[in-house]
Design a protein around this motif. Structure first.
Motif, mmCIF file in Angstrom:
data_model
loop_
_atom_site.group_PDB
_atom_site.id
_atom_site.type_symbol
_atom_site.label_atom_id
_atom_site.label_comp_id
_atom_site.label_asym_id
_atom_site.label_seq_id
_atom_site.Cartn_x
_atom_site.Cartn_y
_atom_site.Cartn_z
ATOM 1 N N LEU A 8 0.913 4.176 -12.046
ATOM 2 C CA LEU A 8 0.917 3.542 -10.731
ATOM 3 C C LEU A 8 0.364 4.440 -9.635
ATOM 4 N N HIS A 23 5.149 -1.709 -12.040
ATOM 5 C CA HIS A 23 6.033 -1.264 -10.960
ATOM 6 C C HIS A 23 7.445 -1.802 -11.170
ATOM 7 N N ALA A 31 4.018 2.028 -2.098
ATOM 8 C CA ALA A 31 3.089 1.331 -2.991
ATOM 9 C C ALA A 31 2.652 0.026 -2.328
ATOM 10 N N ALA A 73 3.188 -3.091 -6.111
ATOM 11 C CA ALA A 73 4.634 -3.308 -6.078
ATOM 12 C C ALA A 73 5.040 -4.562 -6.844
ATOM 13 N N SER A 125 6.462 5.847 -4.153
ATOM 14 C CA SER A 125 6.951 4.587 -4.722
ATOM 15 C C SER A 125 7.350 3.622 -3.616
#
Length: 173
Positions: A131, A152, A142, A147, A139
């Motif tokens: 990712l 993810h 994203a 996402a 994270s």
């Protein structure tokens, strides 16, 4: 009526932990661990260049790769790579050995649950690499396309499971 789910991982007593997943969750986790084992096994073949996806599983000992530490880091990788691969594959084998697709709750000891924790962490590192996630802040940032991706969602789910595992292992007896 809404049914409250019990924690997926919790301490039951001295050196005893419950690990609970639905059948479809166990199947997904088992398949992911199998795939991860294949990636790690391939990283041990010196004829095959390590893919960036698994490179985070073999961190550098020295971060100054272009400077004076490049040779020292290359030597570290040469000396430690096989041991790192063996260690990660042993944790995966331990985790896969008891992850029964037909059992909803399994009782584990601390060593076995620690192997699962290590396997989940390795899995998250690989999923994060897929990712483009370098750290936890990435994270959260994203973009929506990533996402909403299945990768993810797996990253978030394995993080949730890893968090419960760490909590159980760190809960006093």
């Amino acid at each position: 009526m809404l049914r409250r789910r019990r924690p997926p991982v919790e301490r039951l007593g001295v050196d005893s932990y419950a690990f609970r997943l639905e059948a479809n969750e166990r199947e997904v986790l088992s398949r992911l661990l199998d795939e991860l084992d294949g990636l790690i096994a391939g990283a041990g073949d010196p004829a095959v260049e390590t893919t960036p996806v698994v490179s985070r599983l073999f961190p550098p000992a020295f971060t100054d790769h272009d400077g004076e530490n490049a040779e020292r880091d290359a030597e570290y990788q040469r000396l430690m790579r096989e041991e790192l691969i063996a260690s990660r594959r042993a944790a995966l084998a331990e985790s896969r050995s008891w992850l029964d697709p037909d059992s909803g709750e399994q009782s584990l000891n601390e060593a076995t649950l620690t192997s699962m924790m290590r396997s989940l962490n390795s899995l998250r590192l690989v999923l994060g690499s897929l990712l483009g996630i370098v750290d936890d802040l990435d994270s959260d940032l994203a973009d929506e396309a990533v996402a909403d991706s299945p990768d993810h969602q797996l990253y978030a789910w394995t993080g949730w499971l890893l968090e419960w595992t760490v909590t159980a292992l760190s809960t006093p007896e």
